[in-house]
Design an enzyme around this catalytic site. Structure first.
Site, mmCIF file in Angstrom:
data_model
loop_
_atom_site.group_PDB
_atom_site.id
_atom_site.type_symbol
_atom_site.label_atom_id
_atom_site.label_comp_id
_atom_site.label_asym_id
_atom_site.label_seq_id
_atom_site.Cartn_x
_atom_site.Cartn_y
_atom_site.Cartn_z
ATOM 1 N N ASP A 138 0.821 -1.208 0.000
ATOM 2 C CA ASP A 138 0.000 0.000 0.000
ATOM 3 C C ASP A 138 0.857 1.260 0.000
ATOM 4 O O ASP A 138 0.515 2.250 -0.641
ATOM 5 C CB ASP A 138 -0.982 -0.007 1.189
ATOM 6 C CG ASP A 138 -0.296 -0.329 2.519
ATOM 7 O OD1 ASP A 138 0.912 -0.675 2.515
ATOM 8 O OD2 ASP A 138 -0.967 -0.234 3.561
ATOM 9 N N ASP B 239 7.295 4.241 2.861
ATOM 10 C CA ASP B 239 7.541 5.468 3.627
ATOM 11 C C ASP B 239 9.035 5.542 3.947
ATOM 12 O O ASP B 239 9.832 6.034 3.145
ATOM 13 C CB ASP B 239 6.655 5.431 4.878
ATOM 14 C CG ASP B 239 6.730 6.690 5.713
ATOM 15 O OD1 ASP B 239 7.501 7.598 5.374
ATOM 16 O OD2 ASP B 239 6.008 6.774 6.736
ATOM 17 N N VAL C 186 -1.476 9.101 6.392
ATOM 18 C CA VAL C 186 -2.682 8.787 5.628
ATOM 19 C C VAL C 186 -3.281 7.448 6.052
ATOM 20 O O VAL C 186 -2.570 6.555 6.522
ATOM 21 C CB VAL C 186 -2.396 8.778 4.100
ATOM 22 C CG1 VAL C 186 -2.135 10.182 3.599
ATOM 23 C CG2 VAL C 186 -1.234 7.852 3.748
ATOM 24 N N ASP D 192 -3.926 1.797 7.944
ATOM 25 C CA ASP D 192 -4.652 1.920 9.202
ATOM 26 C C ASP D 192 -4.058 2.983 10.120
ATOM 27 O O ASP D 192 -2.911 3.391 9.969
ATOM 28 C CB ASP D 192 -4.607 0.585 9.956
ATOM 29 C CG ASP D 192 -3.231 0.303 10.558
ATOM 30 O OD1 ASP D 192 -2.238 0.329 9.796
ATOM 31 O OD2 ASP D 192 -3.143 0.090 11.782
HETATM 32 C C1 PRP Z 1 2.894 -0.339 6.644
HETATM 33 C C2 PRP Z 1 2.750 -0.552 5.141
HETATM 34 C C3 PRP Z 1 4.121 -0.998 4.728
HETATM 35 C C4 PRP Z 1 5.040 -0.266 5.691
HETATM 36 C C5 PRP Z 1 5.662 0.894 4.986
HETATM 37 O O1 PRP Z 1 2.772 -1.580 7.282
HETATM 38 O O2 PRP Z 1 1.775 -1.507 4.829
HETATM 39 O O3 PRP Z 1 4.290 -2.401 4.888
HETATM 40 O O4 PRP Z 1 4.221 0.169 6.782
HETATM 41 O O5 PRP Z 1 6.406 1.684 5.851
HETATM 42 P P1 PRP Z 1 7.990 1.815 5.795
HETATM 43 O O6 PRP Z 1 8.369 2.133 4.368
HETATM 44 O O7 PRP Z 1 8.263 2.975 6.730
HETATM 45 O O8 PRP Z 1 8.601 0.532 6.278
HETATM 46 P P2 PRP Z 1 2.578 -1.777 8.847
HETATM 47 O O9 PRP Z 1 3.900 -2.118 9.470
HETATM 48 O O10 PRP Z 1 1.862 -0.592 9.431
HETATM 49 O O11 PRP Z 1 1.655 -3.073 8.885
HETATM 50 P P3 PRP Z 1 0.197 -3.278 8.222
HETATM 51 O O12 PRP Z 1 0.391 -3.456 6.723
HETATM 52 O O13 PRP Z 1 -0.316 -4.507 8.867
HETATM 53 O O14 PRP Z 1 -0.621 -2.036 8.530
#
Ligand code: PRP
Length: 181
Positions: A99, A102, A152, A158
């Site tokens: 998704d 970052d 976001v 989430d």
């Molecule tokens: C979110 C997203 C990515 C990651 C990106 O996952 O889905 O996997 O963060 O961030 P980064 O580039 O700073 O590593 P999260 O760890 O929140 O888990 P989730 O997909 O279960 O929400």
């Protein structure tokens, strides 16, 4: 739920257009291959579902559950594998579906792991790219939309496990997460 959103950043219509565009590119680029799409749970679910249906190829779909946020709004930098793949990536072309990118801590860690396991190629398709958040150098191959440094939610993303079911990507009102901290 919609009342907690300050602004819609990527609308439902735009998301569908992104899926059609990226689906065509991926179909052309992987024409003679049989890739594995690897979705990183949980955030990938809506994008994996919509993107996959725009790709006119035979491919495997597999999932890993990884997490680095552990409930807050900032990456902990510590990427945990909570559920591993049920398929071997050895000598396979892998397309990771996400998704958002970052800090890039998650994607760089997972790419290193899959290459170490013998994947022939590892590329990525992400709905959102937030380059201003980078802590590690990384450029995804397929990007739906570049976004500014805002927190976001929606369409898989989430805050504290909520808002993943919003059909669009929106900016959460700061007072929603201020309440918690
Ligand atoms: C979110 C997203 C990515 C990651 C990106 O996952 O889905 O996997 O963060 O961030 P980064 O580039 O700073 O590593 P999260 O760890 O929140 O888990 P989730 O997909 O279960 O929400």
């Amino acid at each position: 739920m919609h009342n907690d959103i300050a602004d819609i950043l990527v609308s439902e219509k735009e998301i569908q257009e992104i899926c059609v565009k990226l689906g065509k590119q991926i179909t052309a680029d992987y024409k003679d291959k049989q890739p594995i799409f690897v979705g990183l749970l949980k955030g990938c679910v809506p994008f994996m579902s919509d993107l996959a249906r725009q790709v006119d190829l035979k491919f495997d779909m597999a999932y890993m559950s990884v997490s680095s946020y552990h409930g807050g709004i900032a990456s902990s930098g510590d990427v945990k594998i909570k559920m591993d793949l049920d398929i071997s990536v050895k000598d396979r072309d892998v397309l990771i579906v996400e998704d958002i990118v970052d800090t890039a801590n998650t994607i760089v860690t997972i790419i290193d792991l899959l290459k170490h396991r013998g994947a022939k190629s590892v590329k990525m398709a992400t709905l959102l790219d937030k380059p201003a958040g980078r802590l590690r150098e990384y450029q995804p191959e397929y990007v739906g939309r570049v976004i500014p440094k805002e927190f976001v939610v929606g369409y898989g993303l989430d805050y504290d496990e909520y808002y993943r079911n919003l059909p669009y990507v929106g900016i959460l009102k700061p007072e929603v997460y201020a309440k918690k901290s």
